[in-house]
Write a protein that holds these residues in place. Structure first.
Motif, PDB file in Angstrom:
ATOM      1  N   LYS A  80       0.848  -1.183   0.000  1.00 38.43           N
ATOM      2  CA  LYS A  80       0.000   0.000   0.000  1.00 38.43           C
ATOM      3  C   LYS A  80       0.884   1.233   0.000  1.00 38.43           C
ATOM      4  O   LYS A  80       2.108   1.159   0.168  1.00 38.43           O
ATOM      5  CB  LYS A  80      -0.905  -0.005   1.230  1.00 38.43           C
ATOM      6  N   LEU A  81       0.258   2.374  -0.186  1.00 41.26           N
ATOM      7  CA  LEU A  81       0.977   3.638  -0.154  1.00 41.26           C
ATOM      8  C   LEU A  81       1.119   4.087   1.297  1.00 41.26           C
ATOM      9  O   LEU A  81       0.165   4.008   2.076  1.00 41.26           O
ATOM     10  CB  LEU A  81       0.209   4.688  -0.956  1.00 41.26           C
ATOM     11  N   CYS A  82       2.294   4.533   1.666  1.00 38.19           N
ATOM     12  CA  CYS A  82       2.528   4.980   3.040  1.00 38.19           C
ATOM     13  C   CYS A  82       1.638   6.180   3.371  1.00 38.19           C
ATOM     14  O   CYS A  82       1.405   7.053   2.526  1.00 38.19           O
ATOM     15  CB  CYS A  82       3.986   5.368   3.225  1.00 38.19           C
ATOM     16  N   SER A  83       1.165   6.219   4.595  1.00 37.78           N
ATOM     17  CA  SER A  83       0.294   7.321   5.009  1.00 37.78           C
ATOM     18  C   SER A  83       1.073   8.613   5.227  1.00 37.78           C
ATOM     19  O   SER A  83       0.509   9.704   5.176  1.00 37.78           O
ATOM     20  CB  SER A  83      -0.449   6.944   6.297  1.00 37.78           C
ATOM     21  N   ASP A  84       2.369   8.508   5.477  1.00 37.70           N
ATOM     22  CA  ASP A  84       3.208   9.690   5.634  1.00 37.70           C
ATOM     23  C   ASP A  84       3.491  10.266   4.251  1.00 37.70           C
ATOM     24  O   ASP A  84       4.229   9.691   3.458  1.00 37.70           O
ATOM     25  CB  ASP A  84       4.518   9.315   6.325  1.00 37.70           C
ATOM     26  N   ALA A  85       2.898  11.405   3.949  1.00 39.70           N
ATOM     27  CA  ALA A  85       2.988  11.964   2.603  1.00 39.70           C
ATOM     28  C   ALA A  85       4.179  12.897   2.406  1.00 39.70           C
ATOM     29  O   ALA A  85       4.343  13.467   1.339  1.00 39.70           O
ATOM     30  CB  ALA A  85       1.699  12.711   2.270  1.00 39.70           C
ATOM     31  N   GLY A  86       5.004  13.075   3.424  1.00 43.23           N
ATOM     32  CA  GLY A  86       6.132  13.986   3.305  1.00 43.23           C
ATOM     33  C   GLY A  86       7.188  13.473   2.341  1.00 43.23           C
ATOM     34  O   GLY A  86       7.420  12.273   2.228  1.00 43.23           O
ATOM     35  N   ARG A  87       7.836  14.373   1.624  1.00 41.74           N
ATOM     36  CA  ARG A  87       8.895  14.016   0.681  1.00 41.74           C
ATOM     37  C   ARG A  87      10.145  14.822   1.000  1.00 41.74           C
ATOM     38  O   ARG A  87      10.078  16.033   1.235  1.00 41.74           O
ATOM     39  CB  ARG A  87       8.445  14.294  -0.759  1.00 41.74           C
ATOM     40  N   LYS A  88      11.290  14.149   0.956  1.00 41.13           N
ATOM     41  CA  LYS A  88      12.551  14.814   1.265  1.00 41.13           C
ATOM     42  C   LYS A  88      12.930  15.842   0.210  1.00 41.13           C
ATOM     43  O   LYS A  88      13.707  16.758   0.484  1.00 41.13           O
ATOM     44  CB  LYS A  88      13.659  13.772   1.404  1.00 41.13           C
TER      45      LYS A  88
ATOM     46  N   TYR B 251      -3.784  15.295  -0.461  1.00 39.25           N
ATOM     47  CA  TYR B 251      -4.799  14.250  -0.511  1.00 39.25           C
ATOM     48  C   TYR B 251      -6.030  14.814  -1.211  1.00 39.25           C
ATOM     49  O   TYR B 251      -6.474  15.921  -0.911  1.00 39.25           O
ATOM     50  CB  TYR B 251      -5.160  13.771   0.898  1.00 39.25           C
ATOM     51  N   TRP B 252      -6.576  14.036  -2.142  1.00 39.96           N
ATOM     52  CA  TRP B 252      -7.727  14.502  -2.897  1.00 39.96           C
ATOM     53  C   TRP B 252      -8.920  14.734  -1.976  1.00 39.96           C
ATOM     54  O   TRP B 252      -9.196  13.940  -1.070  1.00 39.96           O
ATOM     55  CB  TRP B 252      -8.098  13.491  -3.974  1.00 39.96           C
ATOM     56  N   GLY B 253      -9.613  15.833  -2.228  1.00 38.40           N
ATOM     57  CA  GLY B 253     -10.800  16.166  -1.456  1.00 38.40           C
ATOM     58  C   GLY B 253     -11.661  17.124  -2.253  1.00 38.40           C
ATOM     59  O   GLY B 253     -11.907  16.907  -3.441  1.00 38.40           O
ATOM     60  N   ASN B 254     -12.088  18.187  -1.621  1.00 40.09           N
ATOM     61  CA  ASN B 254     -12.901  19.202  -2.291  1.00 40.09           C
ATOM     62  C   ASN B 254     -11.980  20.113  -3.102  1.00 40.09           C
ATOM     63  O   ASN B 254     -11.292  20.967  -2.545  1.00 40.09           O
ATOM     64  CB  ASN B 254     -13.681  20.007  -1.256  1.00 40.09           C
ATOM     65  N   LEU B 255     -11.978  19.944  -4.413  1.00 41.18           N
ATOM     66  CA  LEU B 255     -11.077  20.720  -5.260  1.00 41.18           C
ATOM     67  C   LEU B 255     -11.352  22.210  -5.167  1.00 41.18           C
ATOM     68  O   LEU B 255     -10.441  23.035  -5.268  1.00 41.18           O
ATOM     69  CB  LEU B 255     -11.198  20.252  -6.715  1.00 41.18           C
TER      70      LEU B 255
ATOM     71  N   HIS C   8       1.926  16.199  -6.136  1.00 41.59           N
ATOM     72  CA  HIS C   8       1.632  14.773  -6.016  1.00 41.59           C
ATOM     73  C   HIS C   8       0.280  14.634  -5.328  1.00 41.59           C
ATOM     74  O   HIS C   8       0.103  15.092  -4.198  1.00 41.59           O
ATOM     75  CB  HIS C   8       2.721  14.062  -5.215  1.00 41.59           C
ATOM     76  N   MET C   9      -0.672  14.005  -6.019  1.00 43.60           N
ATOM     77  CA  MET C   9      -2.032  13.901  -5.503  1.00 43.60           C
ATOM     78  C   MET C   9      -2.347  12.449  -5.161  1.00 43.60           C
ATOM     79  O   MET C   9      -2.205  11.558  -5.998  1.00 43.60           O
ATOM     80  CB  MET C   9      -3.034  14.410  -6.537  1.00 43.60           C
ATOM     81  N   ILE C  10      -2.798  12.222  -3.932  1.00 42.45           N
ATOM     82  CA  ILE C  10      -3.168  10.888  -3.481  1.00 42.45           C
ATOM     83  C   ILE C  10      -4.689  10.798  -3.415  1.00 42.45           C
ATOM     84  O   ILE C  10      -5.336  11.598  -2.732  1.00 42.45           O
ATOM     85  CB  ILE C  10      -2.564  10.584  -2.097  1.00 42.45           C
ATOM     86  N   GLY C  11      -5.262   9.829  -4.132  1.00 43.81           N
ATOM     87  CA  GLY C  11      -6.707   9.643  -4.077  1.00 43.81           C
ATOM     88  C   GLY C  11      -7.322   9.421  -5.441  1.00 43.81           C
ATOM     89  O   GLY C  11      -6.638   9.385  -6.462  1.00 43.81           O
ATOM     90  N   GLU C  12      -8.628   9.275  -5.442  1.00 48.04           N
ATOM     91  CA  GLU C  12      -9.379   9.034  -6.672  1.00 48.04           C
ATOM     92  C   GLU C  12      -9.823  10.390  -7.224  1.00 48.04           C
ATOM     93  O   GLU C  12     -10.838  10.944  -6.806  1.00 48.04           O
ATOM     94  CB  GLU C  12     -10.585   8.135  -6.394  1.00 48.04           C
ATOM     95  N   VAL C  13      -9.054  10.924  -8.147  1.00 48.62           N
ATOM     96  CA  VAL C  13      -9.285  12.270  -8.674  1.00 48.62           C
ATOM     97  C   VAL C  13     -10.448  12.243  -9.669  1.00 48.62           C
ATOM     98  O   VAL C  13     -10.409  11.507 -10.660  1.00 48.62           O
ATOM     99  CB  VAL C  13      -8.014  12.812  -9.357  1.00 48.62           C
ATOM    100  N   VAL C  14     -11.457  13.054  -9.405  1.00 47.86           N
ATOM    101  CA  VAL C  14     -12.633  13.133 -10.279  1.00 47.86           C
ATOM    102  C   VAL C  14     -12.892  14.597 -10.621  1.00 47.86           C
ATOM    103  O   VAL C  14     -13.082  15.433  -9.730  1.00 47.86           O
ATOM    104  CB  VAL C  14     -13.888  12.534  -9.608  1.00 47.86           C
ATOM    105  N   ILE C  15     -12.902  14.895 -11.909  1.00 51.93           N
ATOM    106  CA  ILE C  15     -13.281  16.225 -12.386  1.00 51.93           C
ATOM    107  C   ILE C  15     -14.667  16.094 -12.998  1.00 51.93           C
ATOM    108  O   ILE C  15     -14.871  15.320 -13.943  1.00 51.93           O
ATOM    109  CB  ILE C  15     -12.286  16.754 -13.435  1.00 51.93           C
ATOM    110  N   ASP C  16     -15.627  16.835 -12.468  1.00 50.58           N
ATOM    111  CA  ASP C  16     -16.998  16.741 -12.955  1.00 50.58           C
ATOM    112  C   ASP C  16     -17.642  18.128 -12.946  1.00 50.58           C
ATOM    113  O   ASP C  16     -16.959  19.146 -12.766  1.00 50.58           O
ATOM    114  CB  ASP C  16     -17.807  15.739 -12.126  1.00 50.58           C
ATOM    115  N   ALA C  17     -18.952  18.163 -13.130  1.00 50.02           N
ATOM    116  CA  ALA C  17     -19.655  19.447 -13.211  1.00 50.02           C
ATOM    117  C   ALA C  17     -19.578  20.238 -11.913  1.00 50.02           C
ATOM    118  O   ALA C  17     -19.726  21.465 -11.914  1.00 50.02           O
ATOM    119  CB  ALA C  17     -21.118  19.204 -13.590  1.00 50.02           C
TER     120      ALA C  17
ATOM    121  N   TYR D  45      -1.614   9.279  -7.400  1.00 52.32           N
ATOM    122  CA  TYR D  45      -1.523   7.960  -6.777  1.00 52.32           C
ATOM    123  C   TYR D  45      -2.954   7.533  -6.472  1.00 52.32           C
ATOM    124  O   TYR D  45      -3.487   7.788  -5.394  1.00 52.32           O
ATOM    125  CB  TYR D  45      -0.661   8.029  -5.516  1.00 52.32           C
ATOM    126  N   GLY D  46      -3.581   6.940  -7.466  1.00 54.94           N
ATOM    127  CA  GLY D  46      -4.990   6.593  -7.389  1.00 54.94           C
ATOM    128  C   GLY D  46      -5.533   6.435  -8.793  1.00 54.94           C
ATOM    129  O   GLY D  46      -4.961   5.718  -9.606  1.00 54.94           O
TER     130      GLY D  46
END
Length: 225
Positions: free
Chosen positions: A41-49, A56-60, A69-78, A94-95
């Motif tokens: 699985k993808l590590c929950s720690d999203a930090g990058r050196k 994390y994908w949410g309310n765009l 870098h976007m983690i999640g199920e990216v959906v572009i809709d109306a 990543y999704g």
């Protein structure tokens, strides 16, 4: 002329907490790694050196515009298409990526930086393809100039699904092959693979950011179910 895999990866029977960072997934994908077995699985720690921004994908509509870098199920809709410009800096997902049911979107210029889609949640065969363009009313252009590696991990039967859009996005077989070549993915357009589409009636370069190439033979592409 399909994507050439250099390494084969098998990761199985590890500790339940085993995970891969976004940087590790990115490295495997960019190296052209074919996955034969994978449990992780993808590590929950999203930090990058390297300091690149992970979101994390949410309310765009309320999301910052500096996500790389976007983690999640990216959906572009109306509901969020007017905020799609916020993804202009996004290089990796990543999704999954779905562009569906938009009313005003005419092109994918907001994805001009997108290079890679990786989905560690999917198990072969995928129930949902990692990249889908579905039922958009005004979408005319689907160029993705930076997306030059296939989805990771590449699984048997993977393809970009383009279906049900109001306007003609792929006009003939040659255009379809060009999109496959430039994005390093297989395509199903309205349920048909490229070689089942109408042959090009005239020689010319489809309008995909001005790129030109010679049409490859069917044998040079991956087997497509």
């Amino acid at each position: 002329m399909g994507y050439k895999f250099i390494y084969q990866l098998s990761i199985v029977r590890n500790h339940p907490d085993f995970c891969l960072s976004t940087r590790e997934v990115q490295a495997f994908a960019e190296a052209g790694t074919r996955v034969s077995e994978f449990e992780g699985k993808l590590c929950s720690d999203a930090g990058r050196k390297d300091g690149e921004v992970v979101c994390y994908w949410g309310n765009l509509n309320s999301m910052a515009s500096d996500c790389q870098h976007m983690i999640g199920e990216v959906v572009i809709d109306a509901n969020n298409e007017k905020s799609a410009w916020k993804l202009k800096n996004m290089t990796n997902i990543y999704g999954t990526l779905t562009i569906q049911g938009t009313n005003e979107l005419v092109d994918l210029s907001f994805l001009s930086s997108l290079r890679q889609i990786a989905s560690l949640k999917s198990i072969e065969p995928r129930k949902v393809q990692v990249f889908r363009i579905l039922s958009n009313k005004k979408l005319q252009r689907i160029a993705l100039p930076e997306m030059k590696t296939p989805p990771f991990p590449i699984l048997m039967g993977d393809y970009t699904e383009i279906d049900g859009n109001t306007l003609e996005l792929i006009k003939d077989r040659r255009y379809c092959y060009l999109f496959e070549k430039l994005t390093q993915t297989k395509v199903k357009y309205n349920g048909k693979r490229c070689k089942k589409l109408t042959p090009s009636l005239e020689y010319g370069t489809p309008d995909l950011e001005g790129w030109e190439w010679q049409v490859p033979s069917d044998e040079e592409f991956w087997n497509f179910p």
